[in-house]
Structure formats: C-alpha cells, structure tokens
Write an enzyme that holds these catalytic residues in place. Structure first.
Site, mmCIF file in Angstrom:
data_model
loop_
_atom_site.group_PDB
_atom_site.id
_atom_site.type_symbol
_atom_site.label_atom_id
_atom_site.label_comp_id
_atom_site.label_asym_id
_atom_site.label_seq_id
_atom_site.Cartn_x
_atom_site.Cartn_y
_atom_site.Cartn_z
ATOM 1 N N ASP A 78 0.825 -1.245 0.065
ATOM 2 C CA ASP A 78 0.060 -0.008 0.090
ATOM 3 C C ASP A 78 0.912 1.125 0.068
ATOM 4 O O ASP A 78 0.454 2.374 -0.544
ATOM 5 C CB ASP A 78 -0.821 -0.094 1.019
ATOM 6 C CG ASP A 78 -2.331 -0.802 1.042
ATOM 7 O OD1 ASP A 78 -2.273 -1.328 -0.150
ATOM 8 O OD2 ASP A 78 -2.899 -0.918 1.915
ATOM 9 N N PHE A 94 -7.683 3.052 11.480
ATOM 10 C CA PHE A 94 -8.083 1.827 11.977
ATOM 11 C C PHE A 94 -7.393 1.211 13.226
ATOM 12 O O PHE A 94 -7.596 0.971 14.154
ATOM 13 C CB PHE A 94 -8.128 0.670 11.047
ATOM 14 C CG PHE A 94 -8.485 -0.658 11.531
ATOM 15 C CD1 PHE A 94 -9.749 -1.217 11.632
ATOM 16 C CD2 PHE A 94 -7.286 -1.636 11.895
ATOM 17 C CE1 PHE A 94 -10.035 -2.406 12.170
ATOM 18 C CE2 PHE A 94 -7.557 -3.039 12.371
ATOM 19 C CZ PHE A 94 -9.002 -3.535 12.495
#
Length: 285
Positions: A66, A184
């Site tokens: 990512d 998160f």
C-alpha cells in the site's frame, strides 16, 4: 500499430516485485506498450524517468504494498488515469484480494478489462499569521501530530463552529479508503469505500470525550495549534512542520483517484480476506 504507454511503479526493496516486473514487461512490450518507471530499479524494456519527466500514460501498475500505491497515486492523480495495484506487501488493502497471475495482469491491461472505482481524496491548506504557507492532498489521511515528547494542544472546529479542545498525541482525518489504515490502528471505524463521509479521530486525547466521529464530506474541518510545535502529514509522504497559532484547513477534494483491480471484488470479501475474519457462525457451519 498504435503505441500505448504504461508506468510500472515497483517496490525496489521487494525481490518478488522486481521479479514480477521483469515477467510483466515483455508481455506488455510485445503488445505495443512503451514502459516507464519512476522507481529506483533497472529492468530491460522499462525506461527509468523522474516523475516530472513521465510522459502521458494510460495506466500505472503498482507492484508492491500500500505504501508503493500511495506513492504512485501522485502520478495518477495529476494525469487522471487508473491505478492498478498488485500486492507484494503484507495487508495490501488497496490491491487485489488474490494475487492474479502475471499473464492475467497483462491481459487485463492490454484489453482494458480492469475495473475502476473513484476514491475520495482530502485537500489541506496551512495558514500562518493569516497567510497560506502550504497546500496538499491525501488519499488515506491527513494527520496533525505532536512533534516532540509532550502533548500537542489542538482546537478543532467544524463548519465554523467549535467542536472541542484536546490535549493529545494528535488528530487523524481519514477518507473511507484510509479508514483501514492509520485510523483503524488508532481505534476508528471501518468505512466501506462507497460511504460518502470522513473520519475524525483524536489520538490518545486527555479528555472525557475523544470518540471517533463520522463527518459529512461537505464539512470543513479546521485545526488550530495552540501549544507546542506539531507536524502535518499527508499519507506519511507529504509533511509540513507546524507552529503554535497555525491553522490547518481540511476538506474533501473535487478530484478522485481511479483505483483499479483486475477483477471486481466486494469490499466485504476484501475485509474478510485481509483481516482473516472468521466467517463461520458460533453455531458452526
């Protein structure tokens, strides 16, 4: 034959990413593609260029995690072209759920059969003594965090109304895409990419109320630094040092990132696969 162009953004620290690029390049080259890379790698058939010198391309293919996808987003945003991520990292939330074969990747690029979805991005501006000193954008999140050992004092407003004053380690403003990243880890909610909203989350706030908040994408969030120096970070790539009195303005940007996949996958399946969630009920099968 019409010459087509693509950029391969490759994680130079991952041997499997370099090996995949070496396998993919001949398949695209034989189909009439001119290939470029902005990565610090040398692969036959791929021309290495600086980001500013990258010519027009029809797609950027990322071979990495990512973090590599976030770096590649900068070149695709400016050109409004698809960003196809093939995960060679660990979690890889923005990449394919199951890694396709190199042949399948090449076929998808050549036939333009990949599927794309528009992902929201954030726009930020920093104001100091009434003057704008910096602007930028983020696909995952914009954070304002302490730049030392002591807490940073932040005053937050939404839509020109005061929200709260926090002594904290920092503040995260996240897109739905970024809700499975830093936000998160800090205890924020997971948002499906289709949800039109922002996440606002204080980090380790010394306060009675410091819950994660889901905010309208039409809202303007203003963060004022009231104490020690701090640091603004956008996707952990674009950073601006902040001083007491600085104001950070965060809004949704009009532009989007065209995040693409070889095959369409529901976000629920992606969530289950990436976090290895148990899908059998407690009653059994």
């Amino acid at each position: 034959m019409t010459i087509r162009s693509a950029a391969l953004v490759i994680s130079p620290s991952r041997a499997e990413a370099i090996a995949a690029a070496k396998e993919l390049a001949p398949l695209l080259y034989s189909a009439g593609f001119s290939l470029y890379t902005i990565s610090d790698v040398s692969i036959e058939g791929i021309k290495k260029v600086a980001p500013a010198d990258l010519p027009d391309i029809e797609i950027a293919v990322v071979l990495g995690g990512d973090g590599t996808i976030l770096r590649a987003a900068e070149i695709t945003l400016k050109r409004n072209v698809p960003l196809l991520g093939i995960n060679m990292g660990h979690v890889g939330f923005m990449a394919e759920v199951n890694r396709p074969t190199i042949a399948a990747i090449a076929e998808s690029i050549i036939a333009k059969s990949y599927v794309s979805e528009d992902r929201m991005i954030l726009r930020f501006a920093v104001e100091r003594a009434g003057e704008e000193i910096g602007t930028g954008w983020a696909l995952n999140e914009v954070t304002v965090e302490r730049d030392g050992t002591t807490m940073v004092e932040l005053f937050v407003e939404i839509d020109n109304r005061p929200l709260s004053h926090w002594g904290c380690d920092g503040l995260i403003c996240s897109t739905p895409t970024g809700s499975t990243a830093y936000a998160f880890s800090a205890g924020g909610p997971v948002l499906w990419p289709e949800v039109d909203a922002l996440v606002l989350l204080p980090i380790s706030a010394h306060a009675l109320f410091s819950r994660p908040m889901v905010v309208s994408p039409k809202s303007e969030i203003v963060v004022t630094i009231e104490s020690s120096d701090a640091l603004l970070s956008a996707d952990a790539l674009r950073k601006i040092p902040l001083h007491a009195g600085d104001r950070v303005f965060i809004t949704r940007d009009d532009q989007t990132i065209k995040l693409s996949h070889v095959s369409k996958t529901l976000f629920t399946d992606r969530l289950v696969a990436k976090f290895k969630l148990p899908v059998e009920g407690w009653r059994g099968e």
